[in-house]
Design a protein around this motif. Structure first.
Motif, short mmCIF file in Angstrom:
data_model
loop_
_atom_site.label_atom_id
_atom_site.label_comp_id
_atom_site.label_asym_id
_atom_site.label_seq_id
_atom_site.Cartn_x
_atom_site.Cartn_y
_atom_site.Cartn_z
N LEU A 1 0.05 6.87 1.37
CA LEU A 1 0.85 5.51 1.39
C LEU A 1 1.44 5.34 -0.08
CD1 LEU A 1 -1.71 3.37 3.05
CD2 LEU A 1 0.20 4.42 4.30
N SER B 1 -0.34 -1.22 6.17
CA SER B 1 -1.04 -0.03 6.07
C SER B 1 -2.38 -0.42 5.15
CB SER B 1 -0.30 0.87 5.46
OG SER B 1 0.93 1.25 5.90
N MET C 1 -3.26 0.59 12.74
CA MET C 1 -1.63 -0.05 12.44
C MET C 1 -1.01 -0.38 13.67
SD MET C 1 -0.40 2.33 9.52
CE MET C 1 -1.70 3.36 8.27
#
Length: 358
Positions: A136, A153, A264
């Motif tokens: 990420l 996220s 998600m």
């Protein structure tokens, strides 16, 4: 003279026939490469988007998401030609010469497409396991919007909780979470924050959050101090170790509780518009009445949209992301990036489905 009169059209016919045959023998493959590469690339991209949208809609209706890759595309062409020619002498019965020319052609385009269902323990684990922070944060380091990425996220930062979809229902976010993500985006745009990736002998992988504290404005210093206050960090230091953890560890560590891909997708499914007659078959969504704008939105209706970024049909209704909805498109694109980064499917998956489409 009669022989010459006969031979001249015959020679013409032969020349035409030979030219046709030569033209038919030329390779057609190279001429199709540019067109095929672009068209198949566009088709695969659209299919990828529509498949992702279909899975988001399925999760909203508590249905099983299914992922299938296009393994290979083999495009085959064939060109068949047939030419015939006839000629006749003048005689007492017909009273004149005769000539004839005929040609037929057949062009076939028959691509073969191989589909591979995404299965296997490694792939399922990649869907269910929290995404590693390094994946990420690498997107942020590459210039991706940090506010968008943290919003979708990350479940919590140093114990400050984001909104969540869980077995107990939809949980609202702590007000400080959105304040933190907004401040981090401003600091990112001002170029004073960076994520440093290190490989060290004593750890498999180490990430550092580095904040520049020299040659910055007073407002920037205030923003940095507010971030430290929200997260319980030591404002006197400019380097913090980053790790995966669901709660605050100490003043020198930024603890990220990241989400899994399924989490998600479940969060995105909460913003799918459900028709009134299907409300009893769908999982609860998020209440967006207090929001000035929806962070993500999937429309629904009986008719297929004229123009859409992605569109699928499910339970006799169409679901789509409007092509003018830039906010939803950015969230959707982020999800596509993350699923690619976390894809750990077995390269020897089975079964394989091969379909000739011609």
């Amino acid at each position: 003279m009669r022989l010459r009169h006969f031979l001249q059209p015959s020679i013409t016919l032969c020349l035409v026939a030979m030219a046709t045959l030569i033209a038919g023998c030329q390779s057609i493959g190279p001429k199709t490469m540019n067109r095929d590469q672009l068209n198949y690339g566009q088709s695969v991209g659209d299919n990828w988007k529509n498949q992702m949208l279909a899975n988001i809609v399925k999760i909203r209706y508590a249905d099983m998401p299914v992922f299938m890759d296009v393994g290979s595309i083999v495009s085959g062409y064939s060109l068949e030609t047939q030419v015939s020619a006839t000629a006749g002498f003048n005689n007492s019965f017909t009273g004149g010469d005769s000539q004839g020319l005929g040609a037929t052609g057949k062009f076939t385009d028959r691509p073969t497409i191989t589909y591979m269902p995404k299965t296997g323990e490694d792939y399922l684990r990649s869907l269910l396991s929290p995404v590693e922070p390094k994946h990420l944060l690498a997107l942020i380091q590459a210039g991706y919007n940090s506010e968008l990425l943290f919003t979708w996220s990350v479940e919590s930062v140093n114990g400050v909780k984001n909104y969540s979809t869980s077995a107990s229902g939809q949980l609202n976010a702590d007000p400080e979470f959105y304040e933190y993500t907004g401040l981090m985006l401003e600091l990112q745009r001002e170029g004073v924050v960076a994520w440093e990736f290190k490989t060290q002998p004593e750890t498999k992988f180490d990430i550092m959050l580095v904040i520049r504290d020299r040659e910055v404005s007073e407002s920037t210093i205030a923003k940095r101090q507010r971030v430290a206050e929200i997260l319980g960090l030591d404002a006197a230091t400019n380097q913090y170790r980053v790790m995966y953890a669901p709660f605050r560890v100490n003043e020198e560590t930024l603890a990220l509780q990241t989400r899994s891909v399924i989490q998600m997708l479940a969060s995105m499914s909460g913003f799918v518009e459900v028709p009134a007659e299907l409300a009893g078959t769908a999982a609860p969504g998020f209440d967006t009445s207090a929001l000035s704008s929806k962070p993500f939105h999937v429309n629904s209706g009986k008719s297929r949209p004229d123009s859409a970024y992605a569109a699928v049909k499910y339970h006799d209704y169409w679901y789509w992301i409007d092509d003018t909805d830039l906010a939803s498109k950015r969230v959707f694109l982020l999800m596509l990036f993350i699923t690619t980064l976390t894809n750990k499917g077995d390269q020897q998956m089975g079964p394989v489905l091969t379909i000739p489409t011609g």
